[in-house]
Write an enzyme that holds these catalytic residues in place. Structure first.
Site, mmCIF file in Angstrom:
data_model
loop_
_atom_site.group_PDB
_atom_site.id
_atom_site.type_symbol
_atom_site.label_atom_id
_atom_site.label_comp_id
_atom_site.label_asym_id
_atom_site.label_seq_id
_atom_site.Cartn_x
_atom_site.Cartn_y
_atom_site.Cartn_z
ATOM 1 N N GLU A 46 12.508 14.897 -48.202
ATOM 2 C CA GLU A 46 11.219 15.668 -47.305
ATOM 3 C C GLU A 46 9.981 15.402 -48.227
ATOM 4 O O GLU A 46 9.933 15.212 -49.472
ATOM 5 C CB GLU A 46 11.310 16.988 -47.245
ATOM 6 C CG GLU A 46 10.497 17.952 -46.905
ATOM 7 C CD GLU A 46 10.536 19.508 -47.176
ATOM 8 O OE1 GLU A 46 11.082 19.877 -48.373
ATOM 9 O OE2 GLU A 46 9.946 20.278 -46.364
ATOM 10 N N LYS A 123 10.364 19.405 -38.647
ATOM 11 C CA LYS A 123 10.996 20.288 -39.255
ATOM 12 C C LYS A 123 10.931 21.804 -38.296
ATOM 13 O O LYS A 123 9.881 22.177 -38.002
ATOM 14 C CB LYS A 123 10.502 20.835 -40.665
ATOM 15 C CG LYS A 123 10.926 21.968 -41.429
ATOM 16 C CD LYS A 123 10.153 21.939 -42.847
ATOM 17 C CE LYS A 123 10.946 22.948 -43.729
ATOM 18 N NZ LYS A 123 10.190 22.607 -45.173
ATOM 19 N N CYS A 167 15.039 20.658 -45.279
ATOM 20 C CA CYS A 167 14.953 21.523 -46.506
ATOM 21 C C CYS A 167 15.142 22.979 -45.808
ATOM 22 O O CYS A 167 16.550 23.221 -45.848
ATOM 23 C CB CYS A 167 13.418 21.568 -46.819
ATOM 24 S SG CYS A 167 13.415 22.400 -48.486
HETATM 25 N N1 ING Z 1 11.474 24.681 -49.405
HETATM 26 C C1 ING Z 1 12.441 25.795 -50.043
HETATM 27 C C2 ING Z 1 13.796 25.747 -49.211
HETATM 28 O O1 ING Z 1 14.237 26.079 -48.150
HETATM 29 C C3 ING Z 1 12.663 28.083 -50.231
HETATM 30 C C4 ING Z 1 11.694 27.190 -49.509
HETATM 31 C C5 ING Z 1 13.144 28.126 -51.240
HETATM 32 C C6 ING Z 1 13.037 29.169 -49.083
HETATM 33 C C7 ING Z 1 14.114 28.966 -51.592
HETATM 34 C C8 ING Z 1 13.965 30.136 -49.464
HETATM 35 C C9 ING Z 1 14.627 30.187 -50.768
HETATM 36 O O2 ING Z 1 14.497 24.865 -49.904
HETATM 37 C C10 ING Z 1 11.346 24.052 -48.186
HETATM 38 N N2 ING Z 1 10.385 23.061 -48.480
HETATM 39 O O3 ING Z 1 11.897 24.503 -47.556
#
Ligand code: ING
Length: 299
Positions: A46, A123, A167
Site C-alpha cells: 500500500e 480502499k 490494509c
Molecule cells: N493501517 C492499519 C491497519 O489496518 C490499523 C491501521 C492498525 C487499524 C491496527 C487497526 C489496528 O493495518 C492502515 N493503513 O490501514
C-alpha cells in the site's frame, strides 16, 4: 494445475523526503529480482511510492498533492510499467490517487504480464481519523486524506479470479466474503501497519497475530489464496509491521518475510487448490443461508 508464481515484494521504510525516482529504483530492483526467480506476479505494498504520510498533519495543499499521483502510469512510474512488460511480469502497486475531478483515494493498480491494466482498486475501509488528535504519538489521518472506494471487484487475470484489498480492509470479514461470493481465488493486499495502536495500546503485542489471523481466516473461509505485503520497519520513527506472507486456501502461511526491509517472498500458487474448499466445506450454494444473515447488511 493452474499454477502462478507470486512474489510478495515487501518494502522497508520510505523516507518522507524520498524522491519518487529513488523509490521507483527500489521497486525495479524488487521486480527484477522476482522475475529472475520465476515470478509472474509481483505484489507491492500500500502507498508504495511514498512514506506513510497520513502519520502527519499536512495543511499545505501543494505539500499534500506531492504525495499523490495524478496519472498512473505517470512520468516517474512509467519505467516500472515498461520494465514489467519487458520482463513479462504482472504487478500490483499501491499509491495515493488524486483524480482529475479532485477526489483522493488510497489506490492499488493491478497490471497483467502484457502490460494491460486489469483494475484500479480504491480502499474501502479507511481507518484512523480526519482531524488532528494531539494526544497521539503520531497521527493516522487516512480519513482526512482519502475517500472510501465503491467496493470490491474480481477480475480474470494470471489464469484465475483475482481481487484486491488494502490494509485495514483485511481486518473485515466482509472484504473476503464479498470477493468470495464473486469466486475470488487470489486476494492481493498491501499494508502499512503501525505496531502501536494509539486507541488501545494493549493491542500492540498482538499486531503480528492479528495480521495472520485475519488473512488466514479470510483465505480459509472463502477458499482463496491471500497475499499480504508490508511496507514495514521503522519508517520516520514509527515501527510498522513487516511479516509479509502468502497464505493458502487452507489458511496455512506457505511463505513469509523474515526481515523488515525490502524482501521478496515467493510461492508457487496453485489456484486449483481453492476448489478443495469452494466445492466442499464452503460450498456457498449448498450450505450458505443469506436470509439468515440479513443483519450483516441491514445494520
Ligand atoms: N493501517 C492499519 C491497519 O489496518 C490499523 C491501521 C492498525 C487499524 C491496527 C487497526 C489496528 O493495518 C492502515 N493503513 O490501514
Amino acid at each position: 494445475p493452474r499454477e502462478v508464481v507470486v512474489a510478495a515484494a515487501q518494502m522497508g521504510p520510505v523516507a518522507r523526503d524520498a524522491p519518487r525516482a529513488e523509490v521507483v529504483e527500489r521497486l525495479l530492483s524488487l521486480l527484477r529480482g522476482a522475475a529472475h526467480r520465476g515470478a509472474e506476479l509481483v505484489v507491492f505494498p500500500e502507498l508504495a511510492l511514498t512514506t506513510f504520510f497520513p502519520r502527519y498533519v499536512i495543511d499545505d495543499d501543494a505539500e499534500l498533492d506531492a504525495f499523490f499521483e495524478t496519472e498512473m502510469p505517470g512520468p516517474e512510474t512509467k519505467v516500472l510499467f515498461d520494465e514489467a512488460a519487458r520482463l513479462g511480469v504482472g504487478f500490483q502497486l499501491g499509491y495515493a490517487e488524486l483524480t482529475p475531478d479532485g477526489h483522493r483515494y488510497n489506490t492499488a493498480i493491478l497490471v497483467e504480464r502484457d502490460g494491460r491494466i486489469v483494475s484500479r482498486y480504491r480502499k474501502v475501509h479507511v481507518p484512523g481519523h480526519a482531524d488532528e488528535e494531539p494526544w497521539r504519538a503520531f497521527q493516522h489521518l487516512e480519513r482526512r486524506y482519502f475517500e472510501p472506494g465503491p467496493g470490491f471487484e474480481v477480475h480474470e487475470a494470471f489464469g484465475g479470479i483475482v481481487g484486491s484489498a488494502t490494509c485495514n480492509d483485511r481486518r473485515w470479514p466482509e472484504t473476503y466474503r464479498v470477493l468470495g461470493l464473486q469466486g475470488v481465488e487470489l486476494v492481493l493486499i498491501g499494508y502499512n501497519t503501525p505496531i502501536h495502536y494509539a486507541p488501545d495500546p494493549g493491542q500492540d503485542r498482538l499486531a503480528g497475530h492479528h495480521n495472520t489471523l485475519v488473512m488466514a481466516a479470510g483465505a480459509y473461509q472463502n477458499g482463496t489464496w491471500v497475499v499480504g505485503v508490508a511496507k514495514g520497519g521503522v519508517e520516520e520513527g514509527v515501527w510498522s509491521l513487516a511479516e509479509s506472507q502468502i497464505i493458502s486456501p487452507g489458511g496455512e502461511v506457505v511463505a513469509r518475510a523474515t526481515t523488515e526491509d525490502d524482501e521478496l517472498v515467493l510461492a508457487l500458487v496453485d489456484l486449483d487448490r481453492c476448489w478443495d474448499y469452494k466445492r466442499t466445506v464452503f460450498n456457498f450454494a449448498q450450505y450458505r443461508l443469506p436470509d439468515r444473515y440479513r443483519l450483516i447488511t441491514d445494520l
